[in-house]
Design a protein around this motif. Sequence first.
Motif, short mmCIF file in Angstrom:
data_model
loop_
_atom_site.label_atom_id
_atom_site.label_comp_id
_atom_site.label_asym_id
_atom_site.label_seq_id
_atom_site.Cartn_x
_atom_site.Cartn_y
_atom_site.Cartn_z
N ALA A 95 0.83 -1.20 0.00
CA ALA A 95 0.00 0.00 0.00
C ALA A 95 0.86 1.26 0.00
CB ALA A 95 -0.92 0.00 1.21
N THR A 96 1.97 1.24 0.71
CA THR A 96 2.87 2.39 0.76
C THR A 96 3.49 2.65 -0.60
OG1 THR A 96 3.36 1.94 3.09
CG2 THR A 96 4.89 3.37 1.90
N ARG A 97 3.92 1.59 -1.29
CA ARG A 97 4.51 1.75 -2.62
C ARG A 97 3.51 2.30 -3.62
NH1 ARG A 97 6.83 -3.37 -1.48
NH2 ARG A 97 5.28 -4.35 -2.85
N GLN A 98 2.26 1.92 -3.45
CA GLN A 98 1.21 2.35 -4.38
C GLN A 98 0.60 3.69 -3.99
OE1 GLN A 98 -1.51 -0.97 -4.41
NE2 GLN A 98 -0.22 -2.19 -5.81
N GLY A 99 1.09 4.26 -2.89
CA GLY A 99 0.58 5.56 -2.46
C GLY A 99 -0.79 5.50 -1.83
N ARG A 100 -1.19 4.31 -1.36
CA ARG A 100 -2.49 4.16 -0.71
C ARG A 100 -2.33 4.19 0.80
NH1 ARG A 100 -4.26 -0.50 -0.88
NH2 ARG A 100 -2.56 -1.67 -1.90
#
Length: 290
Positions: A95-100
């Motif tokens: 989620a962090t990598r995807q900006g979520r």
Amino acid sequence: MQDLGAWKPLIGALLLPPVPWLVLVLVGARLILPRRNLGFFILLLGVVGLWMGSCSGTALWLQDQVLRPPPALLGETQDRLTAEGRAYAQRVALATRQGRTPPSPSVGIMVLGAGLVPRAPEYGVADLPHYFAERLRYGVWLGRQTGWPVGASGGVGWAQKEVQIGPAEAEVAGRVAQLAYGVPLRWIEKSSVDTRGNAAASVAMLADQGVTEIVLVTDAFHMPRARRAFEQAAAAWAARAGKPVPTITPAPMKFWGKDANPVLAWMPSGAGMANVRMACHEWLGLLAGS
């Protein structure tokens, strides 16, 4: 209710050993002259109570046969929590990598308070007594092993409520966890004054944030009463919220073990007296439903 609770420390001090045995000694000594046999019997009963109430063997018997705490978490349950924690960490990383927004944890480790030192001379600030410090150390260790976040529960207890000015127990635990272990606590519950308050406030705080399993950290002698309070609080929260009951997973620590020398187990000691007193405190709490 609050006024009644404020009397709990005094009532407990009068009911718990060694006070009842000391009273028997005094009564027996007073009766020796007018009623020699009865006075001697009561005096002997008080002395035997003082002796047995100061033995680590008595404390161990009370722990194993009366309180009966659940076994330590280490093993299959901890392995499950670790596997689930790793999966959760992967979801957070993705989620962090995807900006979520990272998902909320479904498991929370909650360390129960055990008082505080209002001002430790060596530090110049409030500190944790050894019971709470050891609970916190284990809770932090468990968090590192499993990957789940850690919180602490504890406001200002009844015994200190009228005189203490300063931070709550959980706030001090948060500072110690950050400074000593480099671990920020995710949850700080600072409104409770006793175990039932710990349970009600902690369950509401974690369950409202989506936690479905609370790993409860406290001493083995305290776990039966704490577990009951948390399970009751979890059931009450579920009834109010119309949701499934959160699971309470006990993680007891600091079990009392057998002495290397069995003779020493039945010799009075300061540690034995302290442990018997704590075991009796928990037993009375269980009987009283507190």
